[in-house]
Design a protein around this motif. Sequence first.
Motif, PDB file in Angstrom:
ATOM      1  N   PHE A 125      -0.145   2.577   2.396  1.00 39.95           N
ATOM      2  CA  PHE A 125       0.444   2.670   3.724  1.00 39.95           C
ATOM      3  C   PHE A 125      -0.454   2.019   4.767  1.00 39.95           C
ATOM      4  O   PHE A 125      -1.670   1.994   4.627  1.00 39.95           O
ATOM      5  CB  PHE A 125       0.655   4.143   4.101  1.00 39.95           C
ATOM      6  N   ASN A 126       0.168   1.528   5.847  1.00 34.59           N
ATOM      7  CA  ASN A 126      -0.601   0.991   6.964  1.00 34.59           C
ATOM      8  C   ASN A 126      -0.927   2.121   7.946  1.00 34.59           C
ATOM      9  O   ASN A 126      -0.567   3.287   7.717  1.00 34.59           O
ATOM     10  CB  ASN A 126       0.129  -0.181   7.641  1.00 34.59           C
ATOM     11  N   ASP A 127      -1.594   1.793   9.037  1.00 33.50           N
ATOM     12  CA  ASP A 127      -2.015   2.804  10.009  1.00 33.50           C
ATOM     13  C   ASP A 127      -0.842   3.480  10.715  1.00 33.50           C
ATOM     14  O   ASP A 127      -0.989   4.574  11.253  1.00 33.50           O
ATOM     15  CB  ASP A 127      -2.944   2.179  11.061  1.00 33.50           C
ATOM     16  N   GLU A 128       0.315   2.847  10.715  1.00 32.87           N
ATOM     17  CA  GLU A 128       1.500   3.430  11.346  1.00 32.87           C
ATOM     18  C   GLU A 128       2.310   4.297  10.367  1.00 32.87           C
ATOM     19  O   GLU A 128       3.374   4.805  10.721  1.00 32.87           O
ATOM     20  CB  GLU A 128       2.412   2.334  11.918  1.00 32.87           C
ATOM     21  N   GLY A 129       1.831   4.422   9.142  1.00 27.05           N
ATOM     22  CA  GLY A 129       2.516   5.246   8.159  1.00 27.05           C
ATOM     23  C   GLY A 129       3.633   4.536   7.415  1.00 27.05           C
ATOM     24  O   GLY A 129       4.393   5.157   6.674  1.00 27.05           O
ATOM     25  N   LYS A 130       3.737   3.222   7.584  1.00 25.93           N
ATOM     26  CA  LYS A 130       4.739   2.426   6.873  1.00 25.93           C
ATOM     27  C   LYS A 130       4.131   1.901   5.570  1.00 25.93           C
ATOM     28  O   LYS A 130       2.919   1.675   5.472  1.00 25.93           O
ATOM     29  CB  LYS A 130       5.204   1.238   7.718  1.00 25.93           C
ATOM     30  N   VAL A 131       4.990   1.669   4.581  1.00 22.45           N
ATOM     31  CA  VAL A 131       4.524   1.143   3.296  1.00 22.45           C
ATOM     32  C   VAL A 131       4.106  -0.314   3.489  1.00 22.45           C
ATOM     33  O   VAL A 131       4.899  -1.139   3.942  1.00 22.45           O
ATOM     34  CB  VAL A 131       5.621   1.253   2.224  1.00 22.45           C
ATOM     35  N   LYS A 132       2.852  -0.617   3.146  1.00 22.00           N
ATOM     36  CA  LYS A 132       2.363  -1.995   3.276  1.00 22.00           C
ATOM     37  C   LYS A 132       2.260  -2.689   1.918  1.00 22.00           C
ATOM     38  O   LYS A 132       2.166  -3.909   1.852  1.00 22.00           O
ATOM     39  CB  LYS A 132       1.014  -2.036   3.994  1.00 22.00           C
ATOM     40  N   MET A 133       2.293  -1.891   0.829  1.00 23.56           N
ATOM     41  CA  MET A 133       2.161  -2.481  -0.500  1.00 23.56           C
ATOM     42  C   MET A 133       2.836  -1.585  -1.522  1.00 23.56           C
ATOM     43  O   MET A 133       2.646  -0.374  -1.519  1.00 23.56           O
ATOM     44  CB  MET A 133       0.675  -2.629  -0.865  1.00 23.56           C
ATOM     45  N   ILE A 134       3.640  -2.199  -2.384  1.00 26.80           N
ATOM     46  CA  ILE A 134       4.206  -1.524  -3.552  1.00 26.80           C
ATOM     47  C   ILE A 134       3.768  -2.316  -4.768  1.00 26.80           C
ATOM     48  O   ILE A 134       3.953  -3.531  -4.813  1.00 26.80           O
ATOM     49  CB  ILE A 134       5.744  -1.465  -3.508  1.00 26.80           C
TER      50      ILE A 134
ATOM     51  N   VAL B 284      17.856   3.134   1.047  1.00 19.08           N
ATOM     52  CA  VAL B 284      17.172   4.430   1.023  1.00 19.08           C
ATOM     53  C   VAL B 284      15.723   4.299   1.504  1.00 19.08           C
ATOM     54  O   VAL B 284      15.193   5.202   2.154  1.00 19.08           O
ATOM     55  CB  VAL B 284      17.224   5.041  -0.398  1.00 19.08           C
ATOM     56  N   ILE B 285      15.071   3.175   1.211  1.00 18.09           N
ATOM     57  CA  ILE B 285      13.653   3.001   1.567  1.00 18.09           C
ATOM     58  C   ILE B 285      13.425   2.025   2.714  1.00 18.09           C
ATOM     59  O   ILE B 285      12.297   1.882   3.182  1.00 18.09           O
ATOM     60  CB  ILE B 285      12.819   2.553   0.344  1.00 18.09           C
ATOM     61  N   GLU B 286      14.462   1.381   3.177  1.00 21.21           N
ATOM     62  CA  GLU B 286      14.322   0.287   4.147  1.00 21.21           C
ATOM     63  C   GLU B 286      13.502   0.664   5.377  1.00 21.21           C
ATOM     64  O   GLU B 286      12.614  -0.075   5.797  1.00 21.21           O
ATOM     65  CB  GLU B 286      15.710  -0.192   4.563  1.00 21.21           C
ATOM     66  N   ASP B 287      13.761   1.813   5.976  1.00 19.78           N
ATOM     67  CA  ASP B 287      13.058   2.209   7.201  1.00 19.78           C
ATOM     68  C   ASP B 287      11.598   2.556   6.974  1.00 19.78           C
ATOM     69  O   ASP B 287      10.824   2.629   7.919  1.00 19.78           O
ATOM     70  CB  ASP B 287      13.765   3.394   7.857  1.00 19.78           C
ATOM     71  N   ASP B 288      11.201   2.771   5.735  1.00 18.18           N
ATOM     72  CA  ASP B 288       9.818   3.140   5.422  1.00 18.18           C
ATOM     73  C   ASP B 288       8.901   1.932   5.221  1.00 18.18           C
ATOM     74  O   ASP B 288       7.692   2.094   5.093  1.00 18.18           O
ATOM     75  CB  ASP B 288       9.789   3.989   4.148  1.00 18.18           C
ATOM     76  N   LEU B 289       9.472   0.733   5.169  1.00 20.97           N
ATOM     77  CA  LEU B 289       8.700  -0.466   4.844  1.00 20.97           C
ATOM     78  C   LEU B 289       8.203  -1.182   6.090  1.00 20.97           C
ATOM     79  O   LEU B 289       8.958  -1.383   7.047  1.00 20.97           O
ATOM     80  CB  LEU B 289       9.568  -1.433   4.034  1.00 20.97           C
ATOM     81  N   ALA B 290       6.951  -1.598   6.070  1.00 22.66           N
ATOM     82  CA  ALA B 290       6.398  -2.441   7.133  1.00 22.66           C
ATOM     83  C   ALA B 290       6.998  -3.844   7.006  1.00 22.66           C
ATOM     84  O   ALA B 290       7.309  -4.294   5.898  1.00 22.66           O
ATOM     85  CB  ALA B 290       4.877  -2.509   7.014  1.00 22.66           C
TER      86      ALA B 290
END
Length: 116
Positions: free
Chosen positions: A99-108, A22-28
């Motif tokens: 989030f990073n500059d590309e809108g991907k999650v960089k830290m949880i 469900v979250i895979e595509d959102d992760l850097a």
Amino acid sequence: MNREIKFLEKLAKAYQTYDASVIEDDLADDMHYASFWVFQELTSKEEYLDYLKGKLQTMKNTGTTQEFKIVDGKRHSKALLITKINGCDDNGGGFVVDFNDEGKVKMINLTMPDFF
């Protein structure tokens, strides 16, 4: 809807359906995961997904359920508070994301509400 709320809703869905995809595509690719309750930080999307898939499978096997609520934070605009585990009130922790500059999650971060 802002990206923080959208992702936190997806994260809740991943835990409730035991499905990390469900979250895979959102992760850097170089994202990190840290937990207040775990000593070592995970330092890649691959490492985190391996961990999460194992955790969700264990939760599914044991019948563990969680309920969540998106709340306002102090350090982050929003956080995903764990409100119940197996039907019992919890409120002992939750997730915040960056989030990073590309809108991907960089830290949880899985942490205590004082650090939201």
